[in-house]
Design a protein around this motif. Structure first.
Motif, PDB file in Angstrom:
ATOM      1  N   SER A  71      22.402 -41.231  26.325  1.00 44.81           N
ATOM      2  CA  SER A  71      23.173 -42.512  26.417  1.00 44.81           C
ATOM      3  C   SER A  71      23.354 -42.834  27.587  1.00 44.81           C
ATOM      4  O   SER A  71      23.969 -41.784  28.296  1.00 44.81           O
ATOM      5  CB  SER A  71      23.991 -42.859  25.081  1.00 44.81           C
ATOM      6  OG  SER A  71      23.634 -44.523  25.629  1.00 44.81           O
ATOM      7  N   PHE A  72      21.973 -44.085  27.898  1.00 45.33           N
ATOM      8  CA  PHE A  72      22.853 -44.327  29.922  1.00 45.33           C
ATOM      9  C   PHE A  72      23.833 -45.846  29.666  1.00 45.33           C
ATOM     10  O   PHE A  72      24.686 -45.643  30.711  1.00 45.33           O
ATOM     11  CB  PHE A  72      21.775 -45.203  30.646  1.00 45.33           C
ATOM     12  CG  PHE A  72      20.555 -43.803  30.454  1.00 45.33           C
ATOM     13  CD1 PHE A  72      20.408 -43.192  31.654  1.00 45.33           C
ATOM     14  CD2 PHE A  72      19.455 -43.672  29.845  1.00 45.33           C
ATOM     15  CE1 PHE A  72      19.415 -42.285  32.083  1.00 45.33           C
ATOM     16  CE2 PHE A  72      18.228 -42.755  29.824  1.00 45.33           C
ATOM     17  CZ  PHE A  72      17.732 -42.469  31.126  1.00 45.33           C
ATOM     18  N   ASP A  73      24.704 -46.085  28.434  1.00 42.06           N
ATOM     19  CA  ASP A  73      25.190 -46.617  28.909  1.00 42.06           C
ATOM     20  C   ASP A  73      26.903 -46.575  27.862  1.00 42.06           C
ATOM     21  O   ASP A  73      27.353 -45.025  27.333  1.00 42.06           O
ATOM     22  CB  ASP A  73      25.225 -47.599  27.362  1.00 42.06           C
ATOM     23  CG  ASP A  73      23.561 -47.692  27.576  1.00 42.06           C
ATOM     24  OD1 ASP A  73      22.862 -48.491  28.624  1.00 42.06           O
ATOM     25  OD2 ASP A  73      22.445 -47.787  25.787  1.00 42.06           O
ATOM     26  N   PRO A  74      28.030 -46.729  27.990  1.00 39.85           N
ATOM     27  CA  PRO A  74      29.160 -46.849  26.954  1.00 39.85           C
ATOM     28  C   PRO A  74      29.359 -46.282  25.685  1.00 39.85           C
ATOM     29  O   PRO A  74      28.049 -46.841  25.171  1.00 39.85           O
ATOM     30  CB  PRO A  74      30.110 -47.488  27.551  1.00 39.85           C
ATOM     31  CG  PRO A  74      28.907 -48.557  28.957  1.00 39.85           C
ATOM     32  CD  PRO A  74      28.126 -48.330  28.442  1.00 39.85           C
ATOM     33  N   VAL A  75      29.979 -45.461  25.361  1.00 35.78           N
ATOM     34  CA  VAL A  75      30.389 -45.057  24.277  1.00 35.78           C
ATOM     35  C   VAL A  75      30.283 -46.469  23.159  1.00 35.78           C
ATOM     36  O   VAL A  75      31.381 -47.348  23.515  1.00 35.78           O
ATOM     37  CB  VAL A  75      31.526 -43.912  23.978  1.00 35.78           C
ATOM     38  CG1 VAL A  75      31.886 -43.348  23.349  1.00 35.78           C
ATOM     39  CG2 VAL A  75      31.436 -43.207  24.493  1.00 35.78           C
ATOM     40  N   ALA A  76      29.853 -46.796  22.196  1.00 40.65           N
ATOM     41  CA  ALA A  76      29.595 -47.153  21.138  1.00 40.65           C
ATOM     42  C   ALA A  76      30.846 -46.994  20.133  1.00 40.65           C
ATOM     43  O   ALA A  76      31.558 -46.053  20.260  1.00 40.65           O
ATOM     44  CB  ALA A  76      28.406 -47.351  20.259  1.00 40.65           C
ATOM     45  N   CYS A  85      11.258 -47.408  14.342  1.00 34.12           N
ATOM     46  CA  CYS A  85       9.788 -47.928  14.929  1.00 34.12           C
ATOM     47  C   CYS A  85       9.558 -48.904  14.797  1.00 34.12           C
ATOM     48  O   CYS A  85       8.418 -49.011  15.111  1.00 34.12           O
ATOM     49  CB  CYS A  85       8.600 -46.407  15.148  1.00 34.12           C
ATOM     50  SG  CYS A  85       9.204 -44.939  16.249  1.00 34.12           S
ATOM     51  N   ALA A  86       9.725 -49.447  13.480  1.00 37.04           N
ATOM     52  CA  ALA A  86       9.480 -50.394  12.886  1.00 37.04           C
ATOM     53  C   ALA A  86       9.359 -51.890  14.514  1.00 37.04           C
ATOM     54  O   ALA A  86      10.044 -52.067  14.958  1.00 37.04           O
ATOM     55  CB  ALA A  86      10.769 -51.062  12.283  1.00 37.04           C
ATOM     56  N   GLU A 114      17.615 -46.591  20.088  1.00 34.10           N
ATOM     57  CA  GLU A 114      16.597 -46.740  21.050  1.00 34.10           C
ATOM     58  C   GLU A 114      16.321 -45.295  22.081  1.00 34.10           C
ATOM     59  O   GLU A 114      14.629 -45.053  22.618  1.00 34.10           O
ATOM     60  CB  GLU A 114      17.124 -47.850  22.253  1.00 34.10           C
ATOM     61  CG  GLU A 114      17.879 -47.493  22.740  1.00 34.10           C
ATOM     62  CD  GLU A 114      18.033 -48.441  23.995  1.00 34.10           C
ATOM     63  OE1 GLU A 114      16.477 -48.763  24.385  1.00 34.10           O
ATOM     64  OE2 GLU A 114      18.803 -49.673  23.761  1.00 34.10           O
ATOM     65  N   TYR A 115      17.346 -43.826  21.708  1.00 33.69           N
ATOM     66  CA  TYR A 115      17.247 -43.009  23.169  1.00 33.69           C
ATOM     67  C   TYR A 115      16.029 -42.018  21.056  1.00 33.69           C
ATOM     68  O   TYR A 115      15.574 -40.909  21.883  1.00 33.69           O
ATOM     69  CB  TYR A 115      17.853 -42.717  23.171  1.00 33.69           C
ATOM     70  CG  TYR A 115      18.399 -43.571  24.446  1.00 33.69           C
ATOM     71  CD1 TYR A 115      17.257 -44.164  25.463  1.00 33.69           C
ATOM     72  CD2 TYR A 115      19.390 -44.253  24.512  1.00 33.69           C
ATOM     73  CE1 TYR A 115      17.998 -45.312  26.529  1.00 33.69           C
ATOM     74  CE2 TYR A 115      19.983 -44.923  25.854  1.00 33.69           C
ATOM     75  CZ  TYR A 115      19.352 -45.594  26.191  1.00 33.69           C
ATOM     76  OH  TYR A 115      19.613 -46.647  27.258  1.00 33.69           O
TER      77      TYR A 115
END
Length: 543
Positions: free
Chosen positions: A100-105, A402-403, A444-445
């Motif tokens: 992930s490029f994002d902060p931890v969920a 992938c919808a 998404e990744y």
């Protein structure tokens, strides 16, 4: 509306926005083995999945999805299409490794979006992920350890890629090649160029995560450029320099740009350098050898001497450069095409803010070239399973993820649970703070439909992004290494290119002359560059 913006909010969002320009080094616009994947021989000997348009709502702005162009949508449909009325799995556990490029969920027990996806899929999806920068090491240790999760995000190139895939993952050719993919209609809707990046050794090894073909964009402040008397559409290098100098006023702490290194991508485009590799006849040749490349180096040295860059630009972080851009300290910033909507959102807090993307003109007039991006970020590979039925169920899971835009599945994957993680504004879903955090689970990744150009309540921004894509795609040259594999490039390419990247920076700042470039390229060629070119030429000849 106010002339300032919330800096704390900006810094929090910037970390999650993925706005770092891919051209973060001097050679970023033409990185080694930019296709990142290939067969090492013949791609055409294996049938790629047959494309079938799976869009469930007509786009307001239609791109050629088959070839990787993105479509634009002005609103979400009031009645999303249900593609999977029943769970695709039956209470199975599925292990996943990605990044992930994002902060931890928030963890599963505190994450309604993750819980909803699990319920719809009919599985307990256990996602292990690391920051993007740490993923190469995590991937390598996982492969070496032999305990492979069910689904693994694979970024190419990897050393001994074809052999590693054969030893570790399921060959998906029989499940996906040709018309076989029609069993998974959302996978059939993925762009053909993206599938090409999953082929190694004449076999399909994964489901691609498609992305825009448009590379980094030179975002500009149209309002500040107009005020200074410049232009957002320069006809040549001279007009561009004129605008850059009009935007630079050191006395009042204003500069044209806060990004020296990434800026090189735009200057390469002006000089019509398409990427790392070009083909002359049937032979691969490095763009480093092009006279136009040396001219781009000369131009960068010229721009630095003119003082158009912020004095702290060389050492600045992406968040700092983006903040300068929003505050008006600079008027130009290079960042990913995917960051357009974020800049538009942040700019709404700035009085008079007008966002535009500057298309590179030809240096002496006419058309330039535009930085291209890989058609995929990565692909999802399935570990070897005991039987094909398990592979098929995992492919259905990826098909659910992938919808397309306009489906219930897309809505729930992206926005979660109505009234809990998002609310409707008209028919458009708007994430609340809780939803924004929970949506950071990196599905998404792992797998994704083609990116939809969509920004609730902002049709003008969507149209601007679509129009920019239309113009940029006309200037993008297909990557000749796409679908090819070079073992030397995979194992040594980045190491070989590092001295050239370092020398470029030295040239920009006048610490080395442009004349040093030719000798450095000769060293690169003799150290392995010529071998890489020969391997690509040989692989091309086997098609």
């Amino acid at each position: 509306m106010t002339t300032t913006f919330d800096r704390r909010r900006f810094l929090r969002l910037a970390g999650a926005a993925g706005l770092a320009g891919a051209g973060s080094t001097a050679l970023g616009s033409c990185s080694s083995n930019s296709s990142g994947a290939g067969s090492g021989g013949s791609v055409s000997s294996v049938a790629l999945p047959t494309y079938a348009d799976n869009r469930v709502v007509p786009p307001n702005l239609a791109g050629d999805t088959r070839q990787g162009a993105l479509s634009g949508y002005f609103q979400y449909p009031a009645k999303p299409t249900v593609l999977y009325p029943e769970p695709v799995l039956q209470a199975e556990k599925v292990s996943v490794l990605t990044y992930s490029f994002d902060p931890v969920a928030p963890r599963l027990s505190e994450n309604a979006i993750w819980q909803q996806i699990n319920a719809r899929i009919g599985a307990q999806v256990d996602i292990t992920y690391t920051p993007f920068a740490d993923y190469p090491n995590r991937f390598a240790t996982t492969i070496a350890g032999g305990s492979i999760p069910d689904i693994v995000t694979v970024r190419a190139p990897q050393q001994q890629m074809p052999a590693m895939l054969r030893a570790t993952f399921s060959d998906l050719t029989g499940h996906l090649a040709g018309d076989a993919v029609k069993k998974y209609p959302n996978l059939a809707g993925l762009p053909t160029p993206a599938w090409q990046e999953t082929v190694f050794g004449n076999a399909i090894w994964g489901v691609p995560v498609p992305r825009s073909l448009v590379g980094n964009v030179l975002y500009v402040r149209g309002d500040l450029i107009e005020k200074a008397g410049g232009t957002t559409t320069p006809a040549n290098y001279a007009e561009f320099v004129e605008t850059a100098e009009l935007l630079t006023d050191e006395r009042h702490a204003r500069w044209a740009s806060g990004d020296v290194i990434g800026f090189f991508a735009f200057i390469l485009g002006m000089n019509r350098v398409p990427g790392t590799w070009i083909v002359e006849g049937e032979t691969f040749k490095s763009a480093y050898e092009m006279p136009e490349y040396e001219q781009a180096l000369t131009d960068m040295r010229d721009l630095v001497k003119r003082g158009i860059f912020h004095p702290d630009a060389a050492a600045s972080a992406n968040t700092q450069r983006n903040e300068w851009f929003l505050r008006g300290t600079s008027s130009m910033v290079l960042a990913s095409y995917g960051g357009w909507s974020k800049f538009a959102t942040w700019g709404a807090e700035v009085d008079g803010f007008e966002l535009a993307g500057m298309i590179p003109p030809g240096r002496d007039g006419g058309k330039g070239s535009h930085q291209r991006s890989k058609p995929v970020d990565a692909f999802a590979a399935i570990a070897k399973q005991k039987d094909d039925s398990r592979v098929e169920r995992l492919l259905h899971l990826l098909d659910w993820l992938c919808a397309p835009f306009g489906s219930r599945e897309y809505l729930e994957r992206t926005y979660g649970v109505a009234g809990q993680t998002y609310a409707l504004k008209g028919t458009d879903p708007i994430l609340n703070n809780q939803g924004s955090n929970q949506a950071l689970v990196p599905f998404e990744y792992l797998a994704s439909s083609p990116v939809a150009l969509y920004q609730p309540g902002e049709p003008a921004s969507v149209k601007a992004r679509f129009d920019y894509q239309t113009a940029a795609l006309k200037l993008i040259t297909p990557d000749p290494t796409s679908g090819l594999y070079s073992a030397t490039d995979s194992s040594k390419g980045a190491t070989l290119a590092k001295p050239l990247s370092d020398l470029s920076t030295e040239i920009f700042f006048g610490r080395q002359p442009v004349s040093a470039w030719k000798n450095a390229v000769r060293t690169w060629k003799s150290g392995g560059g010529d071998v890489i070119a020969a391997e690509y030429t040989d692989a091309q000849g086997q098609r």
